[in-house]
Design a protein around this motif. Structure first.
Motif, short mmCIF file in Angstrom:
data_model
loop_
_atom_site.label_atom_id
_atom_site.label_comp_id
_atom_site.label_asym_id
_atom_site.label_seq_id
_atom_site.Cartn_x
_atom_site.Cartn_y
_atom_site.Cartn_z
N GLY A 93 0.39 -1.21 0.03
CA GLY A 93 0.03 0.00 -0.33
C GLY A 93 0.72 1.15 -0.17
O GLY A 93 0.46 2.24 0.70
N ARG A 138 -0.88 4.53 -1.23
CA ARG A 138 -2.10 4.29 -0.48
C ARG A 138 -0.98 5.74 1.29
O ARG A 138 -1.35 6.72 1.31
CB ARG A 138 -3.21 3.71 0.07
CG ARG A 138 -3.44 2.85 -1.31
CD ARG A 138 -4.66 1.98 -0.77
NE ARG A 138 -5.13 1.56 -1.14
CZ ARG A 138 -6.24 0.55 -1.33
NH1 ARG A 138 -6.61 0.85 -0.41
NH2 ARG A 138 -6.09 -0.22 -2.66
N THR A 150 -6.95 10.15 -8.13
CA THR A 150 -6.33 9.08 -6.87
C THR A 150 -7.56 7.76 -7.50
O THR A 150 -8.70 8.38 -6.83
CB THR A 150 -6.45 9.36 -5.38
OG1 THR A 150 -5.42 10.32 -5.05
CG2 THR A 150 -6.24 8.13 -4.55
N PHE A 195 -7.80 4.07 -6.10
CA PHE A 195 -8.21 3.06 -5.91
C PHE A 195 -8.88 1.63 -5.46
O PHE A 195 -8.70 0.87 -5.15
CB PHE A 195 -7.17 3.29 -3.92
CG PHE A 195 -6.45 4.37 -3.70
CD1 PHE A 195 -5.15 4.23 -4.85
CD2 PHE A 195 -6.91 4.11 -2.22
CE1 PHE A 195 -4.04 4.69 -4.20
CE2 PHE A 195 -5.37 5.51 -1.94
CZ PHE A 195 -3.79 5.80 -3.35
N HIS A 238 -9.84 -0.15 -8.27
CA HIS A 238 -9.30 -1.01 -9.47
C HIS A 238 -10.39 -1.54 -10.08
O HIS A 238 -10.31 -3.06 -10.29
CB HIS A 238 -8.82 -2.36 -7.84
CG HIS A 238 -8.03 -2.40 -7.26
ND1 HIS A 238 -6.98 -3.35 -6.81
CD2 HIS A 238 -7.12 -0.91 -7.00
CE1 HIS A 238 -6.11 -2.58 -6.37
NE2 HIS A 238 -6.00 -1.49 -6.04
N ARG A 285 -5.06 -1.91 -9.92
CA ARG A 285 -3.47 -1.46 -9.03
C ARG A 285 -4.68 -0.27 -8.58
O ARG A 285 -4.17 0.33 -9.32
CB ARG A 285 -2.54 -1.53 -9.89
CG ARG A 285 -2.04 -3.25 -10.25
CD ARG A 285 -1.27 -2.86 -12.12
NE ARG A 285 0.11 -2.48 -11.29
CZ ARG A 285 1.11 -2.88 -12.24
NH1 ARG A 285 1.14 -3.23 -13.82
NH2 ARG A 285 2.91 -1.98 -12.93
N ASP A 286 -3.68 0.38 -7.39
CA ASP A 286 -3.39 1.45 -6.80
C ASP A 286 -2.07 2.08 -8.10
O ASP A 286 -2.11 1.55 -8.77
CB ASP A 286 -2.76 0.76 -6.23
CG ASP A 286 -3.45 1.02 -4.53
OD1 ASP A 286 -5.17 0.72 -4.81
OD2 ASP A 286 -3.08 0.87 -3.58
#
Length: 356
Positions: A97, A100, A122, A124, A126, A131-132
């Motif tokens: 992470g 993050r 941003t 997160f 998916h 993938r972030d």
């Protein structure tokens, strides 16, 4: 679209995304009508996949809000940075992470905000790619590993002095708990250190590497918990601040830092455990000594020296993972000899117990 990925083997840790995925990520971030004119993968990092993405805003009439006034940027091509994390299954426990963690650290890095890229988007979820990923503004300047060579070594002291000042500014930020900024966090510094070492040993086990020495280090850290717990106030640590993660102002009369990036390893802990402290202490008697002119001296007690030994060994364990990832078998083997030497220097009795 001009797409320039870095060719890698299927076994490589870093795996690129496709051109279609970059277009989909970009349109989700900035609007469905944005056109991507180029995406070039940058090869400096070893963890995330990083791309310079050129957006043709004039053709789309699109708006990306990232100028100082919060309005539309001028028409024409606009370059941004796209960073894509490894798939979750590829991430080590000690590196999980990271993007993050960086996003969570941004408010705490406010004292150096003028040097950092701006976070533009941003994702997160998916949903677009598993993938972030984040979009950031493109920092001006020249990467320090390239730019420093344009100056005589006699001028490098200015660079390290500036690096020391930036490190001190970060370390002056106070927190409430120990551990990664995005968590997990711990009430004491000893708990945070031993938890990290336990994760590091598990990472080595997962790769089929011998983790016995790292487990011995964790036992030593637990045995010396009183010395570690003398650190009672969590401070912000960058985790990766050195030449590879800073930009230099082009054409400046001396090497001048104008940008800091890759802040994904931030944590709360003892400032003397931070990566720049370890590297600045190497090669004494060189231009690196200027770092301490701006940062200030380190503590010189038995406890402090003991803690620094533990930190140095912990960083070496992390370097073993990195060397394995890069296919550096000789470096992995060397890390075991280096760790034996460090473990032999750790005292059996805790200096904190003798001084308490």
């Amino acid at each position: 679209m001009d797409f320039q990925p870095i060719e890698r083997s299927p076994e490589a840790f870093q795996q690129p995304v496709t051109a279609d995925q970059i277009v989909a990520m970009t349109r989700r971030a900035f609007g469905p009508h944005v056109r991507v004119s180029a995406a070039v993968e940058l090869g400096n990092g070893t963890y995330n996949n990083t791309y310079r993405v050129d957006l043709d805003l004039a053709a789309a009439g699109a708006v990306v809000v990232d100028d100082d006034d919060g309005g539309a940027p001028p028409p024409g091509d606009r370059s941004v940075i796209l960073r894509v994390a490894p798939e979750p299954a590829r991430q080590f426990r000690t590196e999980r992470g990271f993007l993050r963690n960086e996003v969570a650290s941004i408010p705490h890095l406010a004292p150096i905000a003028a040097l950092m890229p701006r976070l533009l988007a941003t994702d997160f979820s998916h949903e677009v790619v598993g993938r972030d990923h984040v979009f950031q503004s493109l920092l001006a300047g020249v990467p320090a590993p390239e730019g420093l060579g344009a100056y005589p070594r006699t001028a490098w002291g200015a660079f390290y002095r500036s690096l020391g000042a930036i490190t001190r500014t970060i370390h002056d930020v106070r927190g409430e708990r120990f551990g990664p900024v995005a968590g997990p966090v711990f009430a004491t510094w000893a708990e945070a250190v031993t938890a990290h070492l336990a994760d590091l040993a598990a990472d080595l086990d997962g790769l089929g590497l011998d983790s016995t020495d790292v487990r011995r280090l964790a036992e030593s850290a637990a045995r010396h918990r009183a010395a570690l717990n003398r650190i009672t106030e969590p401070r912000l640590l960058h985790g990766d601040l050195w030449t590879v993660n800073v930009m230099l102002a082009p054409g400046a009369p001396e090497p001048t830092i104008c940008g800091v990036f890759d802040c994904d390893r931030t944590s709360w802990g003892d400032p003397e455990a931070d990566w720049p402290i370890l590297l600045a202490g190497r090669r004494p008697g060189t231009e690196r000594d200027a770092f301490w002119e701006a940062y200030g001296p380190l503590a010189n007690t038995d406890e402090a020296r003991l803690r620094r030994l533990i930190y140095r060994a912990s960083h070496l364990g992390g370097a073993r993972l990195e060397r394995h990832r890069l296919g550096n078998a000789a470096g992995v083997a060397e890390s075991y000899a280096e760790m034996r030497e460090l473990l032999a220097l750790l005292p059996q009795a805790d200096p904190a117990c003798r001084q308490s």
